[in-house]
Design an enzyme around this catalytic site. Sequence first.
Site, PDB file in Angstrom:
ATOM      1  CE  LYS A  37      -0.371   0.493   4.987  1.00 58.16           C
ATOM      2  NZ  LYS A  37      -0.792  -0.406   6.047  1.00 58.16           N
ATOM      3  CE1 TYR A 265      14.300  31.244   2.257  1.00 53.33           C
ATOM      4  CE2 TYR A 265      14.117  28.855   2.434  1.00 53.33           C
ATOM      5  CZ  TYR A 265      14.081  30.018   1.667  1.00 53.33           C
ATOM      6  OH  TYR A 265      13.839  29.939   0.334  1.00 53.33           O
TER       7      TYR A 265
END
Length: 373
Positions: A37, A265
Amino acid sequence: MSDRRCWLEVDLGRLRENYRILRGRCRPGCTLIGVVKANAYGMGAPAVARALTEEGCAMLSTADLAEALELRRAGIRAPILLLGPIGPEGVEEACREDIVVPVVDLENGRRLETEAARLGLRLRTHIKVDVGLTRLGIPVPSREEAAAREVEAIAALPHLTSEGLMTHISGVMDPALDYRNVEQMELFLRFGRRLEEKGLRLKMHCESSLLYLSHPEYQMDYVRLTSALLGIQPGGEKLGLGCVAQLKTRLLQIKRIPAGTSVGYWMTFTAPQDMVIGVVGVGYGDGLIRSLCGGAPMLVRGRRTTVVGKLSMSFAVVDLTHIPEAAVGDTVTVFGRDGEEAVSVQEYAALYGGHACEVVTMLKESIHKIYLP
Ligand SMILES: *Cc1c(COP(=O)(O)O)cnc(C)c1O
């Protein structure tokens, strides 16, 4: 290939070896279901499914019909058991494509029955019960007789071929609470015996990787495995299971920065001394966790280093001060092995209190994959 910013190496030879080890622990009569899955936890479901079926894996499993049909389009022919239910609109395709579906309650079963009867088809099913996870399935705790009657009613529906009885266990990791897992598996066994006394014998399965590694005695007729096959289930190394996945990137630029320079950042990192830093080509846009700023390990030239400053979308900065031989173009390992050093997926997950399965499953489908034979 050499121009890729980052890539995932999936070692299919290692996967096959893991399969053989896990298969070897199955008792006669127990079938290993390869659960693929969520794109086989990011590894690429068709490639993983193909390697498993070539090793003899007799059944696969996906979360839903769309995932199963993707495997069919890739030419995978093994029966596929869905983990989640379908509605009447999926019946025709499921029958035609040899897809086995879970029935999660009598109402779900009746709707499938009506459609299968209308089409004149028979649908293969496993009846799903809930012994304490409180997710999909007929609830069993404190209503065993009512639940058994519901299972019997589903099994009696003429256009459904009820082959199996499945459940999923809470999978409590804390060893002190493992008895809760055992309680659920014991309840499931007791429930199966109750059905058998009523003359209904279904093939039973409840174990995923955690339980199969810790309690092989509850393997029953099938086990459903992914993380152990991928070599990311804690404890698997004791059996000789190895991790199938390695995430790699490349050193794109190297620069010297003086003490006091801020990196990245929000200026969350300031160089405490003169440093050499390297920019690598991986970031949260590839599915890594942004909050893994300073401190995440990476391997350069067989040595450990760490990310400094915030991870950005496609790039990150690592400290190279102690690795003077590092050169632009070097391969950098995010998790995996480089010479003597290794960063495991578990170590990576532990950095943010997550689980190894999340780390690999969150990787973007778009990441280039290199399949090693
Ligand atoms: C995902 C899943 C599995 C496989 O889980 P692992 O712990 O990775 O082995 C098995 N059964 C069900 C119902 C699942 O959802």
